[in-house]
Scaffold this motif. Structure first.
Motif, PDB file in Angstrom:
ATOM      1  N   UNK A   6      -6.847   0.072   5.888  1.00  0.00           N
ATOM      2  CA  UNK A   6      -6.857  -1.288   5.350  1.00  0.00           C
ATOM      3  C   UNK A   6      -6.267  -2.297   6.318  1.00  0.00           C
ATOM      4  N   UNK A   7      -5.275  -1.862   7.099  1.00  0.00           N
ATOM      5  CA  UNK A   7      -4.669  -2.861   7.992  1.00  0.00           C
ATOM      6  C   UNK A   7      -5.716  -3.409   8.961  1.00  0.00           C
ATOM      7  N   UNK A   8      -6.726  -2.583   9.278  1.00  0.00           N
ATOM      8  CA  UNK A   8      -7.818  -3.090  10.140  1.00  0.00           C
ATOM      9  C   UNK A   8      -8.705  -4.070   9.373  1.00  0.00           C
TER      10      UNK A   8
ATOM     11  N   UNK B  91       3.225   1.386   6.565  1.00  0.00           N
ATOM     12  CA  UNK B  91       3.038   1.816   5.176  1.00  0.00           C
ATOM     13  C   UNK B  91       4.419   2.074   4.562  1.00  0.00           C
ATOM     14  N   UNK B  92       4.649   1.535   3.371  1.00  0.00           N
ATOM     15  CA  UNK B  92       5.985   1.628   2.770  1.00  0.00           C
ATOM     16  C   UNK B  92       6.258   2.946   2.059  1.00  0.00           C
ATOM     17  N   UNK B  93       5.183   3.610   1.657  1.00  0.00           N
ATOM     18  CA  UNK B  93       5.388   4.819   0.837  1.00  0.00           C
ATOM     19  C   UNK B  93       4.233   5.780   1.051  1.00  0.00           C
ATOM     20  N   UNK B  94       4.561   7.074   1.241  1.00  0.00           N
ATOM     21  CA  UNK B  94       3.481   8.049   1.219  1.00  0.00           C
ATOM     22  C   UNK B  94       3.694   8.994   0.037  1.00  0.00           C
ATOM     23  N   UNK B  95       2.585   9.519  -0.488  1.00  0.00           N
ATOM     24  CA  UNK B  95       2.626  10.435  -1.636  1.00  0.00           C
ATOM     25  C   UNK B  95       2.091  11.782  -1.166  1.00  0.00           C
TER      26      UNK B  95
ATOM     27  N   UNK C 104      -0.480  -0.654  -4.637  1.00  0.00           N
ATOM     28  CA  UNK C 104      -1.744   0.065  -4.826  1.00  0.00           C
ATOM     29  C   UNK C 104      -1.696   1.372  -4.045  1.00  0.00           C
ATOM     30  N   UNK C 105      -2.012   2.452  -4.739  1.00  0.00           N
ATOM     31  CA  UNK C 105      -2.115   3.743  -4.062  1.00  0.00           C
ATOM     32  C   UNK C 105      -3.563   3.914  -3.655  1.00  0.00           C
TER      33      UNK C 105
ATOM     34  N   UNK D 187       0.784  -1.238   0.000  1.00  0.00           N
ATOM     35  CA  UNK D 187       0.000   0.000   0.000  1.00  0.00           C
ATOM     36  C   UNK D 187       0.816   1.288   0.000  1.00  0.00           C
ATOM     37  N   UNK D 188       0.295   2.246  -0.745  1.00  0.00           N
ATOM     38  CA  UNK D 188       0.859   3.600  -0.787  1.00  0.00           C
ATOM     39  C   UNK D 188      -0.235   4.553  -0.304  1.00  0.00           C
ATOM     40  N   UNK D 189       0.133   5.474   0.571  1.00  0.00           N
ATOM     41  CA  UNK D 189      -0.865   6.375   1.178  1.00  0.00           C
ATOM     42  C   UNK D 189      -0.685   7.817   0.668  1.00  0.00           C
ATOM     43  N   UNK D 190      -1.680   8.365  -0.050  1.00  0.00           N
ATOM     44  CA  UNK D 190      -1.597   9.764  -0.486  1.00  0.00           C
ATOM     45  C   UNK D 190      -2.011  10.701   0.647  1.00  0.00           C
ATOM     46  N   UNK D 191      -1.245  11.767   0.831  1.00  0.00           N
ATOM     47  CA  UNK D 191      -1.494  12.712   1.929  1.00  0.00           C
ATOM     48  C   UNK D 191      -1.518  14.139   1.364  1.00  0.00           C
TER      49      UNK D 191
END
Ligand code: PBG
Length: 335
Positions: free
Chosen positions: A327-329, A78-82, A319-320, A36-40
């Motif tokens: 999702x981890x929940x 989370x491995x990556x944030x955008x 997936x972004x 997972x990639x998390x957009x902020x």
């Protein structure tokens, strides 16, 4: 053995579905928080955490509040944030000058997040739409044309600026021709040999980006569509040409966007080009699920897991998704 030789009752496909343990053992794809990639979204001001109206439970954070983002990303592995900026309207100009300001929101966010040691990477979009007063990703001529090569010149400078501020991944989302090669050359020249490029190679001209345009404040500025640079929604071979060219020019990873309506494109790119392939579950996809579940029309957890699993089944490596922290929940559903 060909499929046509399968015969009931010798072959009862329900045998491998009869209990959880055998379903687990015969499962063909995996979905995990690793993917997972998390957009902020970031904004000016102090102590701000503003919910975006069209995207419930998604916030714009002021830079001093990015500690919370750091903690959430670490907690959920989370491995990556955008990072995406909500640029104040008064800083938006015809040429998107703020994109090249070393003190702009994204550069300051990078400095803040990079001031702690972290286990996640940071990715930044390369495009002018958060900075132009017309809301387009490229430079617009007086005749209303998006100028490809002139835009590339600015995108190259924007990329170097982001690399200088510590961006791990440069993600050109503008759909100009030839920009990946120009950005890669300039990164090499400036010794940013490890900076990754994730190219939004197959980005379609979609109505699914509307909530995002609210989130970055570009929707009211945008008077025309993006069809002269984003892809025709009816095309598939062209996505292969886009992705092939970007790989040849030096992209490390390829993005398909939006996600759920474009699983065929994810499948083709992954299978034909065999390159790391990312899928973007875009803002409209997020908001439709969120509002649908708030109205009790669908179950949010199972819907999110089903859609993200579909990306994996189609061949996406990552997936972004705005759902990344939640999702981890939900993942216990497929444990
Ligand atoms: C702009 C950009 C867009 C998104 C990411 N980068 C919108 C657009 O092309 O208008 C959309 C993301 C989303 O909808 O979640 N370069």
């Amino acid at each position: 053995m060909s499929v046509s030789e399968l015969k009931y009752p010798k072959n009862r496909l329900r045998r491998t579905r009869q209990a959880k343990w055998i379903r687990n053992l015969t499962q063909e794809s995996m979905l995990s928080s690793n993917d997972l990639v998390w957009p902020v979204f970031v904004c000016e001001g102090n102590n701000i955490k503003d919910e975006i109206q069209s995207m419930p439970n998604v916030y714009r954070y002021s830079i001093d509040n990015l500690n919370e983002v750091y903690d959430i990303a670490s907690e959920h592995k989370i491995n990556l944030i955008a990072i995406f900026p909500f640029t104040p309207q008064e800083l938006k100009t015809k040429y998107g000058d703020e994109a090249l300001n070393p003190d702009n929101l994204v550069c300051r966010s990078l400095e803040k997040l990079k001031s702690h040691k972290s286990d996640f990477g940071i990715m930044c979009d390369v495009a002018l739409d958060p900075y132009t007063d017309h809301g387009h990703d490229g430079l617009l001529s007086d005749e209303g044309k998006i100028l490809n090569d002139e835009t590339n010149g600015v995108l190259v400078k924007q990329s170097i600026l982001l690399a200088e501020h510590g961006a791990d991944i440069i993600a050109p989302s503008d759909m100009m021709d030839g920009r990946i090669g120009k950005i890669r050359d300039e990164l090499e020249k400036n010794k940013f040999v490890d900076t990754l490029i994730l190219s939004y190679a197959a980005k379609y001209s979609s109505s699914m980006y509307a909530p995002f345009r609210d989130a970055v404040g570009s929707s009211k500025n945008l008077k025309t569509d993006k069809k002269t640079y984003q892809m025709n929604i009816l095309n598939s071979d062209e996505a292969i040409r886009e992705a092939s060219m970007d790989i040849a020019e030096g992209a490390d990873m390829i993005m398909v966007k939006p996600g759920i309506s474009y699983l065929d494109i994810i499948y083709r790119i992954k299978n034909e080009l065999k390159y790391p392939t990312f899928a973007y579950q875009v803002s409209g996809e997020y908001s439709l699920i969120k509002f649908g579940s708030q109205q009790d029309i669908i179950n949010e957890e199972t819907m999110v897991i089903e859609q993200l699993s579909s990306f994996k089944r189609a061949g996406a490596d990552a997936i972004i998704t705005y759902y990344a922290p939640e999702v981890s929940k939900f993942l216990k559903l497929i444990d």
